[in-house]
Design an enzyme around this catalytic site. Structure first.
Site, short mmCIF file in Angstrom:
data_model
loop_
_atom_site.label_atom_id
_atom_site.label_comp_id
_atom_site.label_asym_id
_atom_site.label_seq_id
_atom_site.Cartn_x
_atom_site.Cartn_y
_atom_site.Cartn_z
N PRO A 88 29.24 -88.94 11.03
CA PRO A 88 29.73 -90.40 10.98
C PRO A 88 29.12 -91.33 12.29
O PRO A 88 29.27 -92.38 12.22
CB PRO A 88 31.16 -90.13 11.19
CG PRO A 88 31.60 -88.78 11.49
CD PRO A 88 30.31 -88.01 11.46
N ARG A 153 16.34 -89.39 -6.42
CA ARG A 153 16.16 -90.33 -7.69
C ARG A 153 14.97 -91.34 -7.37
O ARG A 153 14.47 -91.98 -8.53
CB ARG A 153 17.32 -91.51 -7.71
CG ARG A 153 18.68 -90.67 -8.17
CD ARG A 153 19.74 -91.80 -7.65
NE ARG A 153 19.64 -93.21 -8.73
CZ ARG A 153 19.98 -93.26 -9.89
NH1 ARG A 153 20.04 -92.21 -10.61
NH2 ARG A 153 19.44 -94.27 -10.56
N ASP A 168 18.02 -100.39 -10.44
CA ASP A 168 19.15 -100.14 -9.64
C ASP A 168 19.72 -101.30 -9.09
O ASP A 168 18.78 -101.81 -8.25
CB ASP A 168 19.12 -98.75 -8.94
CG ASP A 168 19.06 -97.45 -9.68
OD1 ASP A 168 19.45 -97.61 -10.96
OD2 ASP A 168 18.64 -96.50 -9.26
#
Ligand code: ADE
Length: 245
Positions: A88, A153, A168
């Site tokens: 994080p 992708r 996209d």
């Protein structure tokens, strides 16, 4: 693109990596994914991977030695790879960062666990620390899956021509326009007239305006970075939006 993933929970990856586009990318030989159990790189009888932090405090840290041995070993299999750590505290994962990463010769992804990892691993091995959002997951595995999915992708040939990543959301810094399929009316709601017009130029214009409108409404922050034409700016002005790129 070869991905090597260092984790204490390799079984977590089974479902996501065995289905859909990631499966297809592997079957086509366009991506390779190898999972490595960090515990296999311990040398003590208890296969210890964690220890208490110096200076005290809650939680346990991942010990440096097994991680270091795992990274050194995997670097021999993925020689030019960038080393990533999911945490994080990392740089937020965006489409732009995914594009950058998709150009690397390979990726080694360390999945953080416990309260973190010994800082010397960051210093010595890690090229990029990556966060998938401002929330705390139980570990880096889910973040690594997200990372592999989004980079896969973008590997040329993985998506079919009808699934191009170029259209996209975020490809040009905007959200995607709304999409409709048959029937022409559903629950009293018609498909917008431009989409039924058969007029290609009109469809393109309508879609662009819807992308701009949606982005202005939902993610106005993206408009300061998006690639916009004069026509786009004029349209945004009609919506009362002017603080754009
Ligand atoms: N590990 C725990 N939380 C995370 C997050 N938001 N992103 C990446 N890795 C994480």
């Amino acid at each position: 693109m070869r991905f090597d993933i260092l984790t204490l929970f390799p079984d977590m990856f089974g479902g996501p990596f065995d289905e859909s586009i990631i499966r297809r990318g592997q079957d086509k030989g366009l991506i390779q994914i190898a999972l490595h159990q960090i515990r296999d790189y311990t040398v003590d009888r208890h296969r210890t991977v964690d220890d208490a932090p110096y200076g005290g405090g809650a939680g346990m840290l991942m010990k440096p030695e097994p991680l270091s041995a795992a990274i050194e070993s995997v670097k021999k299999l993925n020689t030019e790879a960038a080393v990533l750590l999911t945490t994080p505290q990392g740089r937020p994962l965006t489409q732009k960062l995914a594009q950058e990463l998709s150009l690397k010769p390979g990726l080694i992804i360390i999945c953080g666990r416990y309260e973190g990892i010994d800082e010397r691993i960051h210093q010595h091995y890690v090229d990029h620390e990556i966060s998938i959002g401002d929330y705390v997951l139980s570990g880096g595995e889910l973040a690594a899956m997200v990372l592999v999915d989004t980079v896969t992708r973008l590997v040329p040939g993985v998506l079919g021509s009808d699934e191009s990543a170029l259209t996209d959301s975020f490809g040009d810094g905007l959200l995607e326009y709304p999409q409709y399929t048959r029937p022409p009316e559903f629950n009293g709601l018609p498909v917008p007239a431009p989409l039924l017009s058969g007029n290609h130029a009109e469809i393109i214009r309508w879609r662009r305006e819807q992308s701009l409108k949606r982005t202005a409404e939902r993610r106005p922050d993206l408009l300061t970075q998006a690639v916009l034409s004069d026509k786009d700016r004029l349209f945004l002005k009609t919506l009362g939006v002017s603080n754009v790129s």
